[in-house]
Structures are given as structure tokens and as C-alpha cells.
Design an enzyme around this catalytic site. Structure first.
Site, PDB file in Angstrom:
ATOM      1  N   ASP A 168      77.918  26.652 -32.538  1.00  0.00           N
ATOM      2  CA  ASP A 168      77.939  27.798 -31.636  1.00  0.00           C
ATOM      3  C   ASP A 168      77.044  28.930 -32.182  1.00  0.00           C
ATOM      4  O   ASP A 168      76.881  29.071 -33.400  1.00  0.00           O
ATOM      5  CB  ASP A 168      79.404  28.261 -31.507  1.00  0.00           C
ATOM      6  N   HIS A 169      76.504  29.727 -31.286  1.00  0.00           N
ATOM      7  CA  HIS A 169      75.703  30.919 -31.614  1.00  0.00           C
ATOM      8  C   HIS A 169      74.891  30.784 -32.907  1.00  0.00           C
ATOM      9  O   HIS A 169      75.190  31.407 -33.928  1.00  0.00           O
ATOM     10  CB  HIS A 169      76.604  32.155 -31.675  1.00  0.00           C
ATOM     11  N   HIS A 221      80.471  31.922 -21.745  1.00  0.00           N
ATOM     12  CA  HIS A 221      80.949  32.414 -23.047  1.00  0.00           C
ATOM     13  C   HIS A 221      81.935  33.561 -22.812  1.00  0.00           C
ATOM     14  O   HIS A 221      82.057  34.064 -21.699  1.00  0.00           O
ATOM     15  CB  HIS A 221      79.758  32.926 -23.880  1.00  0.00           C
ATOM     16  N   GLY A 222      82.604  33.963 -23.889  1.00  0.00           N
ATOM     17  CA  GLY A 222      83.472  35.133 -23.801  1.00  0.00           C
ATOM     18  C   GLY A 222      84.630  34.936 -22.843  1.00  0.00           C
ATOM     19  O   GLY A 222      84.992  35.844 -22.096  1.00  0.00           O
ATOM     20  N   THR A 280      88.705  34.304 -29.120  1.00  0.00           N
ATOM     21  CA  THR A 280      89.626  35.386 -29.535  1.00  0.00           C
ATOM     22  C   THR A 280      91.088  35.058 -29.212  1.00  0.00           C
ATOM     23  O   THR A 280      91.981  35.338 -30.024  1.00  0.00           O
ATOM     24  CB  THR A 280      89.228  36.718 -28.863  1.00  0.00           C
ATOM     25  N   HIS A 337      82.039  38.900 -24.991  1.00  0.00           N
ATOM     26  CA  HIS A 337      82.708  38.346 -26.172  1.00  0.00           C
ATOM     27  C   HIS A 337      83.840  39.251 -26.647  1.00  0.00           C
ATOM     28  O   HIS A 337      83.670  40.467 -26.708  1.00  0.00           O
ATOM     29  CB  HIS A 337      81.709  38.187 -27.331  1.00  0.00           C
ATOM     30  N   GLY A 338      84.967  38.659 -27.013  1.00  0.00           N
ATOM     31  CA  GLY A 338      86.079  39.414 -27.588  1.00  0.00           C
ATOM     32  C   GLY A 338      87.017  39.966 -26.530  1.00  0.00           C
ATOM     33  O   GLY A 338      86.844  39.726 -25.328  1.00  0.00           O
ATOM     34  N   SER A 355      87.914  34.557 -23.364  1.00  0.00           N
ATOM     35  CA  SER A 355      89.239  35.137 -23.659  1.00  0.00           C
ATOM     36  C   SER A 355      89.537  36.347 -22.785  1.00  0.00           C
ATOM     37  O   SER A 355      88.683  37.221 -22.619  1.00  0.00           O
ATOM     38  CB  SER A 355      89.319  35.570 -25.125  1.00  0.00           C
TER      39      SER A 355
HETATM   40  O1  G3H Z   1      81.201  31.378 -28.339  1.00  0.00           O
HETATM   41  C1  G3H Z   1      82.389  31.785 -28.347  1.00  0.00           C
HETATM   42  C2  G3H Z   1      82.932  32.395 -27.169  1.00  0.00           C
HETATM   43  O2  G3H Z   1      82.002  32.807 -26.270  1.00  0.00           O
HETATM   44  C3  G3H Z   1      84.256  33.018 -27.237  1.00  0.00           C
HETATM   45  O3  G3H Z   1      84.418  34.271 -26.629  1.00  0.00           O
HETATM   46  O4  G3H Z   1      86.151  35.239 -28.088  1.00  0.00           O
HETATM   47  O5  G3H Z   1      85.746  36.137 -25.810  1.00  0.00           O
HETATM   48  O6  G3H Z   1      86.791  33.917 -26.112  1.00  0.00           O
HETATM   49  P1  G3H Z   1      85.859  34.931 -26.668  1.00  0.00           P
HETATM   50 ZN    ZN Z   2      79.990  32.803 -27.244  1.00  0.00          ZN
END
Ligand code: G3H
Ligand code: ZN
Length: 295
Positions: A80-81, A215-216, A240, A181-182, A218
């Protein structure tokens, strides 16, 4: 054994998405694997550069491979990333199934130039590896944030998406469609939810012929997830929410057994806590069990 490419194609046909969960220890890996195995749905585990540095690149690859082989189960591994070609090559050589090559912080022309080079270099190591490219701004850090960044200027347009995919040859695209993210504190308390630009997802899907990753994930509203998947999202990343469940599970277990020192007696409730979150997200992404079992 199905490949990740097969699994993504089937997800698209069935109108479901593959859950992607980040791991940085064996507790998280066991929890995610147990949840997927119980629901009999394919799953992706991801490790970012920091998560890989903590667990060891080849060590994570060996763990995931051993689960896939011993249980004959479609669990796949994503780097990832990844922000440099050197780190991406390290993951490709270790046997990762996919790499998120993330130069979204660079000007788009530079992102295109370097991503295109990376696709060629990484496929020369493993021709069947899947490369995901990223454009737009979705913020950084699978953590609890005090305030929401203004990401409105970094939203992906369908035309940018089409040009990026054509120019780079990526297999998968991660666009910015209202995701972030987060989580904010209010999201951790369940008082606020993330909302997605569903029209934008549908328009980007029409513009590109490749799978899309969200992505992101959560803290996203359940109905927004359902509509995003119907609009063309094929992979959803959650990190997250699992980290919060990991911490809460650990705090609860330690509080219940203040004198316990045996890790394999302290950690099972942590696995349960994370498994519950991963399981509920997998049920949602796979149509709440209404779709025929995939595995
Ligand atoms: O690559 C990881 C994610 O995009 C996780 O995002 O922490 O908001 O769930 P998140
Ligand atoms: Zn991500």
C-alpha cells in the site's frame, strides 16, 4: 487458485467490492483472515511502507503465502502507498500481488511520468503483478485527526482519470471522490460519517476501463459504500477502523486481566475485536451475504 485479477473481474460482474485491510502485526492478519474465511469471501491485506518496515517485507509475504497455500484461500497482498520505485521493487521481488504506486503528492505530469516507468519496471519483475496509480488529494494518515483537511480542490475529474490511465498503463486507479484517509473524533464516536461523490465515481468509471479503488474507507456511511460499489468501486480500503478496534480490544483485555503476562492469553480478545469490524465491512462490501458465496 484464482488470481487477484480474476477476483476483481468477478467482483465487477457481481456488483460487489473486495475488502482491503491494512495489517501491521499478526493479530490484525489473523483477524482479517478469520473474518474472510468465515464469510467465504476473497480478501486483500495491505501493508504501507511504515507497516512493512515494522513487520518485514519478506516476512509479511511469507505469512500471507502460507495462509493462501495451507487453506487454499484467496487472500492477496498489496504494497500500500508506496512512494518510490526502490520500495515498490522490493515488494514485487518479495512476491506481493499488487502495489499502490502513490505519487499523488507530485505535480500530475511528474506523477504520470514516474508511474509509467514504474509500471514497466515492476511488470518486468512479475508480469502478473497489478499496479494501482493514484491521482487527486485524499489526505494522509490512517489516524484520528482533530479537523478535516480541505480536499475539495483535489477531487479527480473523469478526464484526468482517463488521461492518467491511458498514459501510465496502470491496472487499477485510486481517485479522489470525497474520500479521506483517517477519521475525525466525531467519526470514531459514530456521530459523523464520511460521504462520497457518487456521481463523480460513476463518471470516472465510464471514462476509464479499469477497476477503481476507494481509499480512506473508515467512517464512511454504509449507504454511500453501497452506492459507490454500484457506481463502480471494486476495492475498498479500511485501516483506521481496525486500528481503533485493535486498541480498544487490547485496552479491554489488559483491564480484564491486569496480572496476565502471556501474550497468547492477552491477545485473542484483540483478534475478536478486530475481526468483528473486518467481518461487518466484508458483509457490507459483499452484499450482506445476499450474493452467492464467492469461495
Ligand atoms: O490505504 C489505506 C486506506 O486508504 C485506509 O484509510 O484509514 O481511512 O480507512 P482509512
Ligand atoms: Zn489509502
Amino acid at each position: 487458485m484464482q488470481t487477484l485479477r480474476d477476483v476483481l473481474q468477478q467482483a465487477q460482474q457481481r456488483g460487489v467490492a473486495v475488502g482491503h485491510f491494512n495489517i501491521s502485526d499478526l493479530v490484525l492478519l489473523k483477524a482479517v483472515f478469520d473474518a474472510a474465511q468465515e464469510l467465504r469471501v476473497p480478501v486483500l491485506v495491505g501493508a504501507s511502507e511504515g507497516e512493512r518496515a515494522f513487520m518485514g517485507v519478506r516476512q509479511i509475504a511469507a505469512l500471507v503465502k502460507s495462509l493462501r497455500e495451507e487453506f487454499n484461500f484467496p487472500i492477496f497482498l498489496n504494497a500500500d502507498h508506496t512512494h518510490s520505485l526502490a520500495k515498490a521493487e522490493e515488494a514485487a521481488k518479495a512476491g506481493f500481488d499488487a502495489i499502490v504506486f502513490d505519487l499523488s503528492a507530485l505535480p500530475v505530469e511528474e506523477n504520470v511520468r514516474q508511474t509509467k516507468e514504474a509500471v514497466v519496471a515492476l511488470k518486468s519483475i512479475n508480469p502478473s503483478i497489478l499496479i494501482e496509480g493514484e491521482i487527486g488529494d485524499i489526505g494522509t494518515g490512517s489516524e484520528i485527526h482533530e479537523s478535516a483537511p480541505d480536499l475539495s480542490k483535489g477531487l479527480t475529474t473523469p478526464e484526468e482519470a482517463r488521461q492518467f490511465v491511458e498514459a501510465t498503463g496502470v491496472d487499477i486507479l485510486a481517485p479522489a471522490v470525497g474520500n479521506m484517509h483517517g477519521m475525525l473524533r466525531s467519526m470514531v464516536r459514530g456521530e459523523a460519517k464520511k460521504h462520497l461523490d457518487i456521481e463523480r465515481i460513476a463518471a470516472i468509471k465510464r471514462a476509464v476501463g479499469v477497476p477503481l479503488t476507494l481509499h480512506g474507507g473508515s467512517g464512511t456511511d454504509d449507504d454511500d459504500f453501497r452506492r459507490a460499489i454500484q457506481a463502480g468501486i471494486n476495492i475498498v480500503h479500511i485501516n483506521t477502523e481496525l486500528r481503533v478496534a485493535w486498541r480498544r480490544g487490547l485496552e479491554g483485555s489488559l483491564a480484564k486481566k491486569p496480572d496476565e503476562v502471556v501474550p497468547y492469553k492477552i491477545l485473542p480478545p484483540v483478534i475478536e475485536s478486530v475481526k468483528e469490524v473486518a467481518g461487518s465491512r466484508l458483509r457490507l462490501f459483499n452484499g450482506n451475504g445476499l450474493i452467492a458465496r464467492a469461495v
